[in-house]
Design a protein around this motif. Structure first.
Motif, PDB file in Angstrom:
ATOM      1  N   GLN A 114     -14.630 -95.180 -62.021  1.00  0.00           N
ATOM      2  CA  GLN A 114     -14.804 -95.951 -63.252  1.00  0.00           C
ATOM      3  C   GLN A 114     -16.030 -95.491 -64.032  1.00  0.00           C
ATOM      4  N   ALA A 115     -17.045 -95.013 -63.305  1.00  0.00           N
ATOM      5  CA  ALA A 115     -18.271 -94.546 -63.958  1.00  0.00           C
ATOM      6  C   ALA A 115     -18.141 -93.121 -64.487  1.00  0.00           C
ATOM      7  N   GLY A 116     -17.013 -92.447 -64.189  1.00  0.00           N
ATOM      8  CA  GLY A 116     -16.772 -91.126 -64.751  1.00  0.00           C
ATOM      9  C   GLY A 116     -16.740 -89.978 -63.762  1.00  0.00           C
ATOM     10  N   ALA A 117     -16.816 -90.263 -62.466  1.00  0.00           N
ATOM     11  CA  ALA A 117     -16.787 -89.182 -61.478  1.00  0.00           C
ATOM     12  C   ALA A 117     -15.517 -88.349 -61.622  1.00  0.00           C
ATOM     13  N   ARG A 118     -15.667 -87.055 -61.440  1.00  0.00           N
ATOM     14  CA  ARG A 118     -14.523 -86.135 -61.504  1.00  0.00           C
ATOM     15  C   ARG A 118     -13.819 -86.055 -60.156  1.00  0.00           C
ATOM     16  N   ARG A 119     -14.594 -86.117 -59.098  1.00  0.00           N
ATOM     17  CA  ARG A 119     -14.038 -86.035 -57.752  1.00  0.00           C
ATOM     18  C   ARG A 119     -14.894 -86.880 -56.816  1.00  0.00           C
ATOM     19  N   VAL A 120     -14.254 -87.608 -55.920  1.00  0.00           N
ATOM     20  CA  VAL A 120     -14.966 -88.394 -54.912  1.00  0.00           C
ATOM     21  C   VAL A 120     -14.453 -87.969 -53.538  1.00  0.00           C
ATOM     22  N   ILE A 121     -15.388 -87.648 -52.659  1.00  0.00           N
ATOM     23  CA  ILE A 121     -15.082 -87.214 -51.296  1.00  0.00           C
ATOM     24  C   ILE A 121     -15.607 -88.259 -50.333  1.00  0.00           C
ATOM     25  N   VAL A 122     -14.832 -88.567 -49.301  1.00  0.00           N
ATOM     26  CA  VAL A 122     -15.265 -89.476 -48.234  1.00  0.00           C
ATOM     27  C   VAL A 122     -15.095 -88.749 -46.911  1.00  0.00           C
ATOM     28  N   SER A 123     -16.179 -88.577 -46.168  1.00  0.00           N
ATOM     29  CA  SER A 123     -16.065 -87.923 -44.872  1.00  0.00           C
ATOM     30  C   SER A 123     -17.289 -88.211 -44.014  1.00  0.00           C
ATOM     31  N   ASP A 124     -17.178 -87.817 -42.734  1.00  0.00           N
ATOM     32  CA  ASP A 124     -18.227 -88.026 -41.743  1.00  0.00           C
ATOM     33  C   ASP A 124     -17.936 -87.095 -40.573  1.00  0.00           C
ATOM     34  N   ASN A 125     -18.968 -86.713 -39.840  1.00  0.00           N
ATOM     35  CA  ASN A 125     -18.800 -85.920 -38.629  1.00  0.00           C
ATOM     36  C   ASN A 125     -18.745 -86.890 -37.447  1.00  0.00           C
ATOM     37  N   SER A 126     -17.545 -87.241 -37.046  1.00  0.00           N
ATOM     38  CA  SER A 126     -17.343 -88.275 -36.028  1.00  0.00           C
ATOM     39  C   SER A 126     -17.854 -87.828 -34.665  1.00  0.00           C
ATOM     40  N   CYS A 127     -18.193 -88.819 -33.839  1.00  0.00           N
ATOM     41  CA  CYS A 127     -18.590 -88.573 -32.451  1.00  0.00           C
ATOM     42  C   CYS A 127     -17.349 -88.523 -31.549  1.00  0.00           C
ATOM     43  N   ASN A 128     -16.468 -89.519 -31.680  1.00  0.00           N
ATOM     44  CA  ASN A 128     -15.166 -89.467 -31.028  1.00  0.00           C
ATOM     45  C   ASN A 128     -14.259 -88.533 -31.833  1.00  0.00           C
ATOM     46  N   PRO A 129     -13.094 -88.133 -31.300  1.00  0.00           N
ATOM     47  CA  PRO A 129     -12.190 -87.254 -32.053  1.00  0.00           C
ATOM     48  C   PRO A 129     -11.916 -87.783 -33.461  1.00  0.00           C
ATOM     49  N   SER A 130     -12.128 -86.929 -34.449  1.00  0.00           N
ATOM     50  CA  SER A 130     -12.151 -87.367 -35.848  1.00  0.00           C
ATOM     51  C   SER A 130     -10.839 -87.955 -36.338  1.00  0.00           C
ATOM     52  N   VAL A 131      -9.724 -87.331 -36.013  1.00  0.00           N
ATOM     53  CA  VAL A 131      -8.444 -87.800 -36.539  1.00  0.00           C
ATOM     54  C   VAL A 131      -8.206 -89.247 -36.149  1.00  0.00           C
ATOM     55  N   ALA A 132      -8.486 -89.593 -34.895  1.00  0.00           N
ATOM     56  CA  ALA A 132      -8.310 -90.970 -34.437  1.00  0.00           C
ATOM     57  C   ALA A 132      -9.300 -91.906 -35.113  1.00  0.00           C
ATOM     58  N   CYS A 133     -10.550 -91.470 -35.260  1.00  0.00           N
ATOM     59  CA  CYS A 133     -11.576 -92.311 -35.890  1.00  0.00           C
ATOM     60  C   CYS A 133     -11.224 -92.629 -37.343  1.00  0.00           C
ATOM     61  N   PHE A 134     -10.815 -91.613 -38.083  1.00  0.00           N
ATOM     62  CA  PHE A 134     -10.512 -91.786 -39.501  1.00  0.00           C
ATOM     63  C   PHE A 134      -9.353 -92.770 -39.691  1.00  0.00           C
ATOM     64  N   ALA A 135      -8.366 -92.672 -38.812  1.00  0.00           N
ATOM     65  CA  ALA A 135      -7.201 -93.546 -38.940  1.00  0.00           C
ATOM     66  C   ALA A 135      -7.507 -94.962 -38.464  1.00  0.00           C
ATOM     67  N   ARG A 136      -8.091 -95.103 -37.280  1.00  0.00           N
ATOM     68  CA  ARG A 136      -8.272 -96.429 -36.687  1.00  0.00           C
ATOM     69  C   ARG A 136      -9.324 -97.252 -37.411  1.00  0.00           C
ATOM     70  N   SER A 137     -10.311 -96.602 -38.012  1.00  0.00           N
ATOM     71  CA  SER A 137     -11.336 -97.325 -38.769  1.00  0.00           C
ATOM     72  C   SER A 137     -10.779 -97.965 -40.027  1.00  0.00           C
ATOM     73  N   GLY A 138      -9.626 -97.483 -40.486  1.00  0.00           N
ATOM     74  CA  GLY A 138      -9.042 -97.955 -41.740  1.00  0.00           C
ATOM     75  C   GLY A 138      -9.630 -97.280 -42.962  1.00  0.00           C
ATOM     76  N   ILE A 139     -10.643 -96.440 -42.760  1.00  0.00           N
ATOM     77  CA  ILE A 139     -11.344 -95.853 -43.901  1.00  0.00           C
ATOM     78  C   ILE A 139     -10.513 -94.795 -44.609  1.00  0.00           C
ATOM     79  N   GLN A 140      -9.825 -93.958 -43.859  1.00  0.00           N
ATOM     80  CA  GLN A 140      -9.053 -92.896 -44.504  1.00  0.00           C
ATOM     81  C   GLN A 140      -7.982 -93.460 -45.433  1.00  0.00           C
ATOM     82  N   GLN A 141      -7.224 -94.418 -44.950  1.00  0.00           N
ATOM     83  CA  GLN A 141      -6.167 -95.003 -45.770  1.00  0.00           C
ATOM     84  C   GLN A 141      -6.742 -95.691 -46.997  1.00  0.00           C
ATOM     85  N   ALA A 142      -7.814 -96.483 -46.814  1.00  0.00           N
ATOM     86  CA  ALA A 142      -8.403 -97.218 -47.931  1.00  0.00           C
ATOM     87  C   ALA A 142      -9.005 -96.274 -48.956  1.00  0.00           C
ATOM     88  N   ALA A 143      -9.696 -95.233 -48.492  1.00  0.00           N
ATOM     89  CA  ALA A 143     -10.328 -94.283 -49.412  1.00  0.00           C
ATOM     90  C   ALA A 143      -9.299 -93.493 -50.194  1.00  0.00           C
TER      91      ALA A 143
END
Length: 313
Positions: A114-143
């Protein structure tokens, strides 16, 4: 990303790569010409129980906290590439309070666009396996639903970066993070067995690679070395739920308490000092908060900033 956007993105990377030889990556250049509150704290009077109501609360408090600073337009400009860095470190559901609330993250994505960003990225270097973390946290789907690029980090993209720190002369950081011009740090407030509290500066470990267990040999200094280099544009602290014990991994719902709060600020030390109080600590009890204050990265006396307090719900 289209070809034109990709070219612009690579040009930005090249410019930042050159700047890295001269000093830290600072994602807050937009603040130089603006003034406004340094800390905003939004709190819900009630503590809603249903999943839908908690999600609505998270969205409302995030919006209110950012508005309390003057709105996202104070930080994000047209054409910006924004990296939003939540805690996605663990294979946990939101109710376990080991990862950032997904609705807080999604709201920040929407506000950035809304403020005018051209691209927004959401990521993190997970401690547990990333694919499971991104999905189970709900963050990937929401983002992704909010329009962000949300992907797991690739080992090949970490590169050794000069930090010139007390404990970390150099470290492997994620190259793509250094190619954005705005960086929003979105920690969750939780207990940590070694340093008492995981807060904003601790959350920055998620842009680092390599043998990160070495950070834990001197968290007081390694975290401040990293925070001095990264310097987020904005910190938004999720305290809808907080993990009060057995952190940072958690798992037992008995350790989770509702604080129904989201804080936003431009002073990394001050917002971490406030976060410490939500866990029952004095800010002076958190080593890296004290060290950040000593190095003049910010102030431990968050009340001196006259935080804007907003009661909602």
């Amino acid at each position: 990303m289209n070809d034109s956007s990709r070219r612009d993105f690579l040009k930005t990377c090249a410019l930042i790569g050159a700047a890295m030889k001269l000093g830290p990556f600072v994602g807050q250049e937009a603040l130089a010409a603006t003034t406004g509150p340094a800390l905003s704290i939004a709190h819900f009077r009630s503590s809603p129980a249903t999943a839908d109501a908690i999600a609505a609360e998270a969205r409302r408090l995030t919006q209110e906290a950012v508005n309390g600073l003057g709105g996202m337009g104070r930080f994000i400009s047209k054409g910006d590439v924004v990296w939003i860095k939540p805690n996605i470190g663990w294979n946990r559901v939101p109710e376990q309070a080991a990862t950032t609330n997904p609705d807080v993250v999604a709201t920040l994505v929407s506000l950035s666009y809304q403020a005018g960003a051209r691209r927004v990225i959401v990521s993190d270097n997970s401690c547990n396996p990333s694919v499971a973390c991104f999905a189970r946290s709900g963050i990937q789907q929401a983002a992704q639903k909010a329009g962000a690029d949300c992907f797991t980090m690739e080992d090949r993209k970490f590169r050794k970066t000069n930090l010139n720190g007390k404990a970390l002369p150099a470290w492997e950081l994620y190259g793509d993070v250094l190619c954005v011009n705005k960086f929003i740090n979105v920690p969750i407030v939780k207990h940590h067995g070694l340093c008492k509290a995981t807060l904003g500066m601790k959350n920055l470990m998620g842009v680092a690679g390599g043998q990160r267990n070495r950070f834990h040999q001197d968290l007081t200094n390694t975290l401040v070395d990293l925070a001095t280099f990264i310097r987020p544009t904005l910190v938004v602290m999720d305290a809808i739920r907080v993990l009060t014990a057995n952190g940072p991994v958690g798992g037992n719902l008995a350790d989770v308490k509702r604080k129904d709060t989201v804080a936003a600020g431009t002073d990394q030390v001050a917002i971490d000092a406030f976060g410490a109080t939500l866990l029952g600590y004095k800010p002076q009890e958190i080593g890296y908060v004290m060290e950040g204050h000593a190095r003049r990265l910010g102030t431990i006396d968050f009340e001196s900033l006259k935080p804007r307090r907003i009661e909602a719900g």
